[in-house]
Design an enzyme around this catalytic site. Sequence first.
Site, mmCIF file in Angstrom:
data_model
loop_
_atom_site.group_PDB
_atom_site.id
_atom_site.type_symbol
_atom_site.label_atom_id
_atom_site.label_comp_id
_atom_site.label_asym_id
_atom_site.label_seq_id
_atom_site.Cartn_x
_atom_site.Cartn_y
_atom_site.Cartn_z
ATOM 1 C CE LYS A 36 45.472 15.958 62.299
ATOM 2 N NZ LYS A 36 44.293 15.574 63.080
ATOM 3 N NE ARG A 130 39.701 10.676 65.586
ATOM 4 C CZ ARG A 130 40.496 11.599 65.048
ATOM 5 N NH1 ARG A 130 41.119 11.339 63.906
ATOM 6 N NH2 ARG A 130 40.665 12.775 65.621
HETATM 7 C C1 LIG Z 1 43.350 16.422 62.772
HETATM 8 C C2 LIG Z 1 42.343 16.968 63.656
HETATM 9 C C3 LIG Z 1 41.738 18.183 63.344
HETATM 10 C C4 LIG Z 1 42.011 18.927 62.066
HETATM 11 O O1 LIG Z 1 41.457 18.237 60.974
HETATM 12 P P1 LIG Z 1 41.416 18.866 59.496
HETATM 13 O O2 LIG Z 1 40.485 18.006 58.755
HETATM 14 O O3 LIG Z 1 42.821 18.799 58.990
HETATM 15 O O4 LIG Z 1 40.951 20.256 59.633
HETATM 16 C C5 LIG Z 1 40.817 18.692 64.240
HETATM 17 N N1 LIG Z 1 40.507 18.031 65.373
HETATM 18 C C6 LIG Z 1 41.065 16.862 65.714
HETATM 19 C C7 LIG Z 1 40.659 16.187 66.969
HETATM 20 C C8 LIG Z 1 42.011 16.287 64.877
HETATM 21 O O5 LIG Z 1 42.560 15.113 65.198
#
Ligand SMILES: *Cc1c(COP(=O)(O)O)cnc(C)c1O
Length: 354
Positions: A36, A130
């Site tokens: 992302k 969250r």
């Molecule tokens: C963004 C995200 C991740 C990845 O997070 P990082 O800290 O970049 O590894 C994993 N799971 C969810 C639900 C996310 O939104």
Amino acid sequence: MPNPRLIVALEAIAANSAEVVRRAHARGVAVAGVTKVCCGAPPVAEAMLSGGVDMLADSRLENLARLRRAGFDRVPLMLLRLPMLSRIAEAVSLSDVILVSELAAMRRLGLAARGRPVQAVLMVDLGDLREGLWPDQVVQTAAAAAKLEGLALAGLGTNLTCYGGIKPTPANLGQLVALAAEARRATGLDLAIVSGGNTSSLPLLWEGSLPQGVTHLRVGEGIMLGVETIARRPLPGLRQDAFRLVAEVIEVQKKPSVPLGEISQDAFGHTPHFADRGWEKRAILAVGRQDCIPEGLLPLRKGLRVLGGSSDHLLLSDQAGLGVGEEVEFSLSYGALLAAMTSPYVHKEFLPNP
Ligand SMILES: *Cc1c(COP(=O)(O)O)cnc(C)c1O
């Protein structure tokens, strides 16, 4: 060369993916490479796949669509953000595995699934506040989800260190493993995926204290920037040089370090404060908040310091003797990288992964 530009060393992303995967697979943990921060850029996804990730994951349907269009069908695609009811059909057609928490969404996913059931991972909130169900809701919701047609409940997951800053520990991830065992008893399903978080869980993997029973991690920042996200320290064996931002100097002048006149608000409504360091050489670069987050840039050359920025200008204190027209390179924080990748004004240059 177009400026500003973001240089992406795909070789570093591939190497970091391979190291995360090596350590994870040694403990029976699968890795979803999270694209992302790079808006689902196909070259980045390709580099992650060459490093051996088991899935590609993204939070946005637009990015998953980009991956699908580029022909990524060798591994499952995972949707990380809970699906919007208004976009259920797209979520089903673009993803193989979807993180969920609401039964209403699961019902709609099941109805939209044609032929092949949608794989769903039920999210549990272990305290970060969250997404996810509070633990006391998990088993009964899993039992209800197991009865839905068109939906295959594939496991449980959690997300930490995103809103509340809560650290993954053997205790809270152990609670996830225990809930998965209870949910297995209640549903009779395998629930093979126990997704124990994101980059913030990598220190546990590195130390060997990730609880047995965690079978999956979703890793973005660790692969991209080579750091953990508890204290943003480099992880041994990972590279921190996958991304560089390049911008061009458009002015170098000697000026005082404190603005002259009556101080009011800056362009963004904040009242600035200045330390008096006397007169100094100051450089202006043609890059700003519309391209990145100035506070997240670290100059790679000695003698340069970021003072701040506005929409289109970055101000540096210059003890390196910059000249107009010169290019300056920066490393980026996660936030600055996200902004640079998203900005249409920043040219992206992918250095090949040999
Ligand atoms: C963004 C995200 C991740 C990845 O997070 P990082 O800290 O970049 O590894 C994993 N799971 C969810 C639900 C996310 O939104």
